[in-house]
Write a protein that holds these residues in place. Structure first.
Motif, PDB file in Angstrom:
ATOM      1  N   PHE A   2       0.837  -1.196   0.000  1.00 35.35           N
ATOM      2  CA  PHE A   2       0.000   0.000   0.000  1.00 35.35           C
ATOM      3  C   PHE A   2       0.873   1.248   0.000  1.00 35.35           C
ATOM      4  CE2 PHE A   2      -3.502   2.700   0.777  1.00 35.35           C
ATOM      5  CZ  PHE A   2      -3.167   3.582   1.784  1.00 35.35           C
ATOM      6  N   VAL A   3       0.507   2.201  -0.851  1.00 32.42           N
ATOM      7  CA  VAL A   3       1.252   3.459  -0.926  1.00 32.42           C
ATOM      8  C   VAL A   3       0.455   4.608  -0.329  1.00 32.42           C
ATOM      9  CG1 VAL A   3       2.324   5.148  -2.466  1.00 32.42           C
ATOM     10  CG2 VAL A   3       2.510   2.686  -2.971  1.00 32.42           C
ATOM     11  N   ALA A   4      -0.754   4.820  -0.833  1.00 32.46           N
ATOM     12  CA  ALA A   4      -1.570   5.940  -0.365  1.00 32.46           C
ATOM     13  C   ALA A   4      -2.996   5.769  -0.846  1.00 32.46           C
ATOM     14  CB  ALA A   4      -1.009   7.266  -0.876  1.00 32.46           C
ATOM     15  N   ALA A   5      -3.908   6.426  -0.153  1.00 38.12           N
ATOM     16  CA  ALA A   5      -5.311   6.407  -0.558  1.00 38.12           C
ATOM     17  C   ALA A   5      -5.947   7.742  -0.244  1.00 38.12           C
ATOM     18  CB  ALA A   5      -6.063   5.277   0.150  1.00 38.12           C
ATOM     19  N   ILE A   6      -7.012   8.047  -0.982  1.00 43.63           N
ATOM     20  CA  ILE A   6      -7.746   9.280  -0.769  1.00 43.63           C
ATOM     21  C   ILE A   6      -9.232   8.993  -0.918  1.00 43.63           C
ATOM     22  CG2 ILE A   6      -7.502   9.952  -3.208  1.00 43.63           C
ATOM     23  CD1 ILE A   6      -7.315  12.882  -2.218  1.00 43.63           C
ATOM     24  N   SER A   7     -10.008   9.555  -0.001  1.00 38.24           N
ATOM     25  CA  SER A   7     -11.453   9.374  -0.075  1.00 38.24           C
ATOM     26  C   SER A   7     -12.069  10.502  -0.877  1.00 38.24           C
ATOM     27  CB  SER A   7     -12.052   9.359   1.328  1.00 38.24           C
ATOM     28  OG  SER A   7     -12.010  10.673   1.884  1.00 38.24           O
ATOM     29  N   TRP A   8     -13.353  10.357  -1.170  1.00 41.15           N
ATOM     30  CA  TRP A   8     -14.027  11.392  -1.956  1.00 41.15           C
ATOM     31  C   TRP A   8     -14.134  12.695  -1.182  1.00 41.15           C
ATOM     32  CZ3 TRP A   8     -18.516  13.572  -0.120  1.00 41.15           C
ATOM     33  CH2 TRP A   8     -19.181  12.872   0.892  1.00 41.15           C
ATOM     34  N   SER A   9     -14.024  12.620   0.140  1.00 42.77           N
ATOM     35  CA  SER A   9     -14.084  13.841   0.957  1.00 42.77           C
ATOM     36  C   SER A   9     -12.715  14.472   1.131  1.00 42.77           C
ATOM     37  CB  SER A   9     -14.678  13.521   2.327  1.00 42.77           C
ATOM     38  OG  SER A   9     -13.837  12.622   3.026  1.00 42.77           O
ATOM     39  N   GLY A  10     -11.680  13.838   0.617  1.00 39.36           N
ATOM     40  CA  GLY A  10     -10.345  14.413   0.694  1.00 39.36           C
ATOM     41  C   GLY A  10      -9.467  13.847   1.781  1.00 39.36           C
ATOM     42  N   TYR A  11      -9.990  12.883   2.551  1.00 37.72           N
ATOM     43  CA  TYR A  11      -9.165  12.260   3.589  1.00 37.72           C
ATOM     44  C   TYR A  11      -8.067  11.453   2.918  1.00 37.72           C
ATOM     45  CZ  TYR A  11      -7.703   9.034   7.239  1.00 37.72           C
ATOM     46  OH  TYR A  11      -6.954   8.300   8.112  1.00 37.72           O
ATOM     47  N   ARG A  12      -6.829  11.628   3.435  1.00 37.46           N
ATOM     48  CA  ARG A  12      -5.683  10.938   2.855  1.00 37.46           C
ATOM     49  C   ARG A  12      -4.997  10.063   3.904  1.00 37.46           C
ATOM     50  NH1 ARG A  12      -5.879  16.087   0.858  1.00 37.46           N
ATOM     51  NH2 ARG A  12      -5.547  16.403  -1.370  1.00 37.46           N
ATOM     52  N   THR A  13      -4.467   8.971   3.459  1.00 40.56           N
ATOM     53  CA  THR A  13      -3.637   8.152   4.331  1.00 40.56           C
ATOM     54  C   THR A  13      -2.510   7.558   3.510  1.00 40.56           C
ATOM     55  OG1 THR A  13      -3.643   6.378   5.988  1.00 40.56           O
ATOM     56  CG2 THR A  13      -4.954   6.016   4.010  1.00 40.56           C
ATOM     57  N   TYR A  14      -1.405   7.307   4.169  1.00 36.90           N
ATOM     58  CA  TYR A  14      -0.209   6.865   3.478  1.00 36.90           C
ATOM     59  C   TYR A  14       0.343   5.593   4.099  1.00 36.90           C
ATOM     60  CZ  TYR A  14      -0.316  11.468   1.357  1.00 36.90           C
ATOM     61  OH  TYR A  14      -0.702  12.582   0.648  1.00 36.90           O
ATOM     62  N   GLY A  15       1.069   4.868   3.290  1.00 34.98           N
ATOM     63  CA  GLY A  15       1.693   3.657   3.768  1.00 34.98           C
ATOM     64  C   GLY A  15       2.911   3.949   4.618  1.00 34.98           C
ATOM     65  N   VAL A  16       3.521   2.906   5.080  1.00 34.86           N
ATOM     66  CA  VAL A  16       4.696   3.044   5.929  1.00 34.86           C
ATOM     67  C   VAL A  16       5.927   3.132   5.038  1.00 34.86           C
ATOM     68  CG1 VAL A  16       3.616   1.914   7.856  1.00 34.86           C
ATOM     69  CG2 VAL A  16       4.824   0.534   6.143  1.00 34.86           C
ATOM     70  N   ASN A  17       7.051   2.840   5.617  1.00 40.01           N
ATOM     71  CA  ASN A  17       8.306   2.833   4.874  1.00 40.01           C
ATOM     72  C   ASN A  17       8.655   4.194   4.291  1.00 40.01           C
ATOM     73  OD1 ASN A  17       8.567   0.102   5.464  1.00 40.01           O
ATOM     74  ND2 ASN A  17       7.655  -0.535   3.526  1.00 40.01           N
ATOM     75  N   SER A  18       8.443   5.206   5.090  1.00 42.22           N
ATOM     76  CA  SER A  18       8.895   6.571   4.790  1.00 42.22           C
ATOM     77  C   SER A  18       8.231   7.183   3.565  1.00 42.22           C
ATOM     78  CB  SER A  18      10.405   6.635   4.639  1.00 42.22           C
ATOM     79  OG  SER A  18      10.830   6.035   3.432  1.00 42.22           O
ATOM     80  N   MET A  19       7.086   6.641   3.123  1.00 44.49           N
ATOM     81  CA  MET A  19       6.400   7.274   2.003  1.00 44.49           C
ATOM     82  C   MET A  19       5.825   8.614   2.412  1.00 44.49           C
ATOM     83  SD  MET A  19       4.398   4.012   0.454  1.00 44.49           S
ATOM     84  CE  MET A  19       5.173   2.414   0.413  1.00 44.49           C
ATOM     85  N   LYS A  20       5.321   8.648   3.632  1.00 42.68           N
ATOM     86  CA  LYS A  20       4.736   9.893   4.102  1.00 42.68           C
ATOM     87  C   LYS A  20       5.822  10.949   4.185  1.00 42.68           C
ATOM     88  CE  LYS A  20       1.562  11.652   7.576  1.00 42.68           C
ATOM     89  NZ  LYS A  20       0.817  11.343   8.818  1.00 42.68           N
TER      90      LYS A  20
END
Length: 123
Positions: free
Chosen positions: A46-64
């Protein structure tokens, strides 16, 4: 939903790339969109995801901090801006979509997948 990923390529370490994922079909704005990647011999990550409302989350391993996911509902497109790329970021990057409400980092939660775009980072 059909997904078309693009923007991959060969870049030197420290460089940047922006991946795009164009969606067609159903109402894009109500989907959770995500990026995953898979390096040779490794599991999909997993790298990253975004919801239709704009919520974002990122994977581990220093991607953020290096990667930023964004979306343009008017263009039915989600982007992944990747900065300060490292050789270990080399992988095939896939975009994915799900109509589920919750943002998930699990590939099984996603119903639709693009064909993948190769990112190669040279040292």
């Amino acid at each position: 939903v059909q997904l078309q990923a693009s923007g991959g390529g060969l870049v030197q370490a420290g460089g940047s790339l922006r991946l795009s994922c164009a969606a067609s079909g159903r109402t894009f704005s109500r989907y959770v969109m995500a990026w995953f990647r898979q390096a040779p011999g490794k599991e999909r990550e997993f790298v990253a995801a975004i919801s239709w409302s704009g919520y974002r989350t990122y994977g581990v391993n220093s991607m953020k901090g290096r990667f930023t996911i964004s979306g343009d509902n008017a263009k039915n497109t989600v982007y992944l801006q990747m900065n300060s790329l490292k050789p270990e970021d080399t992988a095939v990057y896939y975009c994915a979509a799900t109509s589920a409400v919750a943002v998930s980092a699990t590939s099984a939660a996603y119903d639709y997948w693009g064909q993948g775009t190769q990112v190669t980072v040279s040292s």
